[in-house]
Scaffold this active site. Structure first.
Site, short mmCIF file in Angstrom:
data_model
loop_
_atom_site.label_atom_id
_atom_site.label_comp_id
_atom_site.label_asym_id
_atom_site.label_seq_id
_atom_site.Cartn_x
_atom_site.Cartn_y
_atom_site.Cartn_z
N GLY A 425 0.83 -1.19 0.00
CA GLY A 425 0.00 0.00 0.00
C GLY A 425 0.86 1.24 0.00
N GLN A 426 0.33 2.28 -0.61
CA GLN A 426 1.10 3.51 -0.67
C GLN A 426 0.11 4.65 -0.51
OE1 GLN A 426 3.78 2.88 -3.76
NE2 GLN A 426 5.42 3.88 -2.65
N GLY A 427 0.43 5.58 0.32
CA GLY A 427 -0.50 6.68 0.52
C GLY A 427 0.23 7.94 0.87
N GLY A 428 -0.54 8.98 1.17
CA GLY A 428 0.06 10.25 1.51
C GLY A 428 0.92 10.16 2.75
N GLY A 430 2.58 7.40 3.95
CA GLY A 430 3.74 6.52 3.91
C GLY A 430 3.48 5.29 3.07
N VAL A 432 3.34 0.99 2.94
CA VAL A 432 3.14 -0.20 3.77
C VAL A 432 3.73 -1.42 3.06
CG1 VAL A 432 1.46 -1.60 5.01
CG2 VAL A 432 1.00 0.82 4.63
N LYS A 446 4.59 -0.18 8.34
CA LYS A 446 4.29 1.12 7.76
C LYS A 446 5.46 2.06 8.01
CE LYS A 446 0.96 4.83 8.16
NZ LYS A 446 -0.30 5.19 8.77
N ASP A 543 -10.41 9.64 10.53
CA ASP A 543 -10.27 9.40 9.10
C ASP A 543 -10.98 8.10 8.73
OD1 ASP A 543 -9.56 10.05 6.56
OD2 ASP A 543 -7.46 9.45 6.74
#
Ligand SMILES: *[C@@H]1O[C@H](CO)[C@@H](O)[C@H](O)[C@H]1NC(C)=O
Ligand SMILES: *[C@@H]1O[C@H](CO)[C@@H](O)[C@H](O)[C@H]1NC(C)=O
Ligand SMILES: *[C@@H]1O[C@H](CO)[C@@H](O)[C@H](O)[C@H]1NC(C)=O
Ligand SMILES: *[C@@H]1O[C@H](CO)[C@@H](O)[C@H](O)[C@H]1NC(C)=O
Ligand SMILES: *[C@@H]1O[C@H](CO)[C@@H](O)[C@H](O)[C@H]1NC(C)=O
Ligand SMILES: *[C@@H]1O[C@H](CO)[C@@H](O)[C@H](O)[C@H]1NC(C)=O
Ligand SMILES: *[C@@H]1O[C@H](CO)[C@@H](O)[C@H](O)[C@H]1NC(C)=O
Ligand SMILES: *[C@@H]1O[C@H](CO)[C@@H](O)[C@H](O)[C@H]1NC(C)=O
Length: 751
Positions: A425-428, A430, A432, A446, A543
């Protein structure tokens, strides 16, 4: 090879034909499939090169020919396959064999013999490197000619020698036995020809015949990089091209047909997207504007991979940049020299006992290296609040699940050194990674962005609280690692992806029955209710969204991502914070007032519930402007009594109509503008469970009046526009298009 009466004339005509149109199609940049074969024989095949579909950028395909031992990689350049000798992504260079070699064999009957060859890189990303490569001619009466680019540039050199090979020297290509000319920058087409002058009467009339050796009828012309070919006198005797064919030439490459500035705007095809990757413009000779990528200063390795640029540890370089006088501390992209006291007694010892020192120095060196690393780890540990955490853990000992503090090595090993293939996973916030611990447990690691130093304490509190939460519907935080610059968080691994994926992927959505959807909603509500009330210190998630609800192997919901969560002191009912959340799920009241209460989570949950019912995205630019937010879309449909038209197709049946209606009404209440009028998460759990168990229930009081009132509240908000700076709904519907539904944003509100 062929024979011609007028070699020079012929050369001229074919060089005109060389006009080439240079246009290199921009490669679509992207990340290769993690399973790609990354070597062929002894050669590493780094991205953008690759073998097989999905592994290379267009133009960089390698075929691995396994009929050789070891196998050999080949690159198709124009009509020819060239063997690849070396790939250096850091320098944007590839070395290929099968250089342009022309041999002219024997002659002897008064006619010059000509041989020619073309390497045409038009339509490929490659360009001849003009400093590394030279056109080289060997022979005793060989005239080599080279036509560069579109044929406008014709040059060449003459190599002569007599029978005694006078003046012919190993390693010298100054015209006796060997000659060389440079090639120009930005050239994609090279045509070379070689001819024997001897007995071409026109030319030979100019010379004293005895000056030209008759013995060496073999001449060669080829383009090679200077490292791969060195002239030797013995080459003249051999009359074999094998040595020349073994040499290689250096090709540079460009990756797009735009300038950096233009390419940067076109994000989809931009190749230098990776973190710490830079764009370097290129464009000379007949090459139009184009660019390639390179790692930023202080970073190295592969600028074409999303996280391929690695920090250079300057302190480990053979020459310590701090020159030994000070302690070198490696930093991302740079280093720092910290003054340290040099132990003067060591100096005395050096004079007194050089032998002793000789024995001492290596072990001392190793110790100091190790110490330096330990110090750095210690520094990060402290900086990341490790001591505080240790205290907290001591304090809470026995009260719950122990917080494990993982070591750098443990996590690096578990994740294969944060291998690209481990990214789940990739997000704002960081990236994972999936990891396997020695005890065969699967974990998710993470790696966050640097944590703001001011918030370290909060971070620690959250870590402590989260490790004590033991709820089946909350992703379990197993521990953390504080020895790295950014704290690493270690979670249990949840294998089945996010609810967002299951709702919005057409293939998956049809597998989620209404019963599954209600169950997932109840489980999520349960987790939130627990966080709000049952946990030691209430926690507001802040969130809640479908992409933060993960599903395990049994499709059990697990709430995740507490990056934005806030601990909620029990003596306060609301706190003022920076507005954090995700567009489409954000509580409008909180957005306006920045007063955070647990009812903000209730609102976000309401949006998730509507998502489960309608299968619609929380923000969609495909809906009319006023209904971009799922909540407005839903409220409007409810007001018009169109619930059954907006439900996921096939969801409703005779048996569950009432349940659906009840869930929709509950969602309406969660979405009320005034937080205090929303139900608590506990009530939500109760009502959802009730609707599942008992089909008949008593909450029909949410009716059309209710939805009218909701819309009135909404217009009230619009009415208040004049006094407040911005109206929420108008602000949201005209939100910049670049913000998509999944993006998290934060706005600094004046307190
Ligand atoms: C090189 O190839 C391009 C297209 O592939 C062609 O248009 C051009 O004429 C070729 N040049 C030579 C010298 O063969
Ligand atoms: C650059 O390449 C793209 C993709 O092949 C092409 O559509 C475009 O016309 C090219 N532009 C120029 C200036 O050659
Ligand atoms: C591999 O190399 C052999 C020998 O040069 C050749 O005959 C064969 O066609 C090559 N195979 C492929 C797939 O290119
Ligand atoms: C060169 O040509 C002349 C006649 O044109 C001939 O007599 C002589 O033998 C030739 N030399 C060689 C080396 O073949
Ligand atoms: C010279 O020899 C070549 C082959 O080596 C032959 O094709 C050509 O006709 C000969 N020319 C003369 C003038 O004998
Ligand atoms: C050509 O190769 C040299 C040596 O590898 C390198 O320094 C230079 O930057 C290259 N030229 C181009 C235009 O890439
Ligand atoms: C040709 O060279 C030879 C030896 O190198 C020399 O003896 C002879 O005089 C020269 N002939 C002419 C016409 O220069
Ligand atoms: C070809 O080059 C390699 C090194 O690049 C060398 O080891 C080998 O001996 C060479 N072969 C010939 C035939 O020159």
């Amino acid at each position: 090879m062929f024979v011609s009466q007028h070699p020079l004339l012929r050369f001229g005509t074919w060089s005109i034909v060389l006009a080439s149109i240079l246009s290199w199609a921009a490669a679509e940049a992207g990340n290769p499939t993690p399973s790609c074969q990354r070597s062929c024989g002894n050669i590493r095949i780094d991205y953008p090169f690759g073998i097989g579909e999905g592994c290379f950028v267009q133009g960089f395909e390698i075929t691995c020919n396994n009929s050789y031992s070891p196998p050999k990689p080949f690159l198709q350049l124009g009509d020819d396959q060239h063997e690849v000798v070396d790939i250096s992504v850091a320098h944007n260079q590839v070395r290929v064999r099968r250089t342009v070699v022309s041999t002219n064999g024997f002659y002897g009957n008064g006619t010059a013999v000509i041989s020619e060859n073309i390497v045409n890189l038009t339509g490929t990303p490659f360009v001849f490197n003009n400093t590394a490569n030279k056109f080289t001619v060997t022979g005793c009466n060989s005239l080599g000619l080279i036509s560069l680019g579109d044929g406008n540039i014709l040059t060449g050199c003459l190599s002569l020698c007599d029978d005694n090979l006078e003046g012919v020297v190993d390693g010298s290509c100054s015209g006796r036995g060997c000659c060389q000319v440079s090639i120009y920058e930005g050239v994609r087409t090279i045509s070379i020809a070689i001819l024997n002058l001897f007995n071409d009467s026109t030319i030979m009339d100019l010379f004293n015949e005895s000056q030209v050796s008759n013995l060496h009828g073999c001449g060669y012309g080829f383009v090679a990089d200077q490292e791969s070919y060195t002239f030797e006198v013995s080459d003249l005797h051999r009359c074999s091209s094998s040595k020349m064919e073994n040499s290689s030439m250096v090709l540079d490459w460009v990756i797009g047909n735009e300038t950096c500035e233009e390419a940067g705007k076109n994000r989809d095809s931009y190749a230098c997207k990776g973190t710490n990757s830079d764009c370097v413009g290129y464009g000379s000779g007949s090459i139009g504007p184009s660019y390639r990528c390179s790692c930023k200063q202080g970073y190295e390795e592969n600028p074409y991979l999303s996280s391929g640029c690695q920090d250079i540890n300057e302190c480990m370089a053979p020459h310590n940049p701090c020159q030994g006088k000070t302690t070198c501390v490696n930093l991302p992209g740079s280093y720092n020299c910290k003054s340290s006291k040099f132990p003067t007694w060591l100096l005395g010892l050096a004079i007194g006992g050089p032998l002793f020192l000789l024995l001492l120095v290596p072990s001392l060196y190793i110790c100091m290296k190790r110490r330096k690393l330990m110090n750095l780890k210690q520094k990060f540990f402290q900086q990341n609040g490790g001591l505080l955490l240790q205290q907290q853990i001591a304090f809470h000992e026995g009260s719950g699940q122990p917080t494990k503090i993982f070591t750098t090595q443990e996590l690096a090993k578990a994740t294969d050194n944060y291998a690209e293939s481990r990214v789940i996973g990739q997000g704002g916030n960081g990236t994972v990674y999936r990891g396997n611990l020695c005890d065969s447990r699967v974990i998710a690691v993470k790696k966050s962005k640097t944590v703001d130093k001011n918030h370290i304490e909060e971070f620690i509190n959250e870590v402590v609280v989260l490790t004590q939460i033991n709820h089946r519907n909350v992703v379990k935080l197993l521990g953390c690692c504080l020895e790295t610059e950014v704290p690493l968080l270690v979670y249990e691994y949840v294998p089945n992806g996010s609810l967002h994926y299951h709702i919005h992927n057409p293939d998956m959505a049809c597998l989620l029955s209404w019963d599954d959807r209600v169950r997932i909603a109840i489980e999520t509500a349960n987790a939130l209710a627990y966080l709000h009330s049952a946990a030691v210190t209430p926690i507001i998630h802040r969130d809640v969204k479908s992409s933060n609800i993960l599903l395990d192997d049994k499709y059990t919901a697990k709430v995740s991502d507490f990056g934005a969560s806030r601990l909620f002191p029990t003596d306060q009912t609301q706190i003022t914070t920076l507005v954090k959340g995700t567009l489409g799920y954000l509580d409008p009241e909180y957005f306006q007032t920045s007063q955070l209460t647990e009812k903000s989570d209730v609102y976000s949950f309401g949006v998730v519930l509507v998502e489960l019912l309608t299968g619609q995205l929380s923000v969609s630019f495909e809906r009319p402007e006023a209904q971009r937010n799922l909540s407005s879309y839903f409220i409007l449909a409810m007001q018009r009594d169109c619930l059954y038209e907006i439900l996921v197709p096939g969801l409703a049946n005779e048996g569950n109509k009432e349940q659906l209606k009840a869930a929709a009404d509950l969602a309406m209440r969660c979405l009320r503008l005034k937080g205090e009028k929303r139900p608590t998460m506990k009530e939500v759990v109760f009502e959802l469970s009730g609707s599942r168990g008992i089909h008949k229930h008593a909450w029909d009081h949410v009716n059309h009046e209710e939805s009218h009132r909701l819309l009135d509240e909404q217009s009230e908000l619009h009415g208040a526009e004049s006094s407040s700076t911005v109206s929420l709904y108008s602000a949201m519907s005209t939100w910049p298009l670049s913000i998509h539904n999944s993006e998290t944003f934060s706005i600094d509100f004046p307190r």
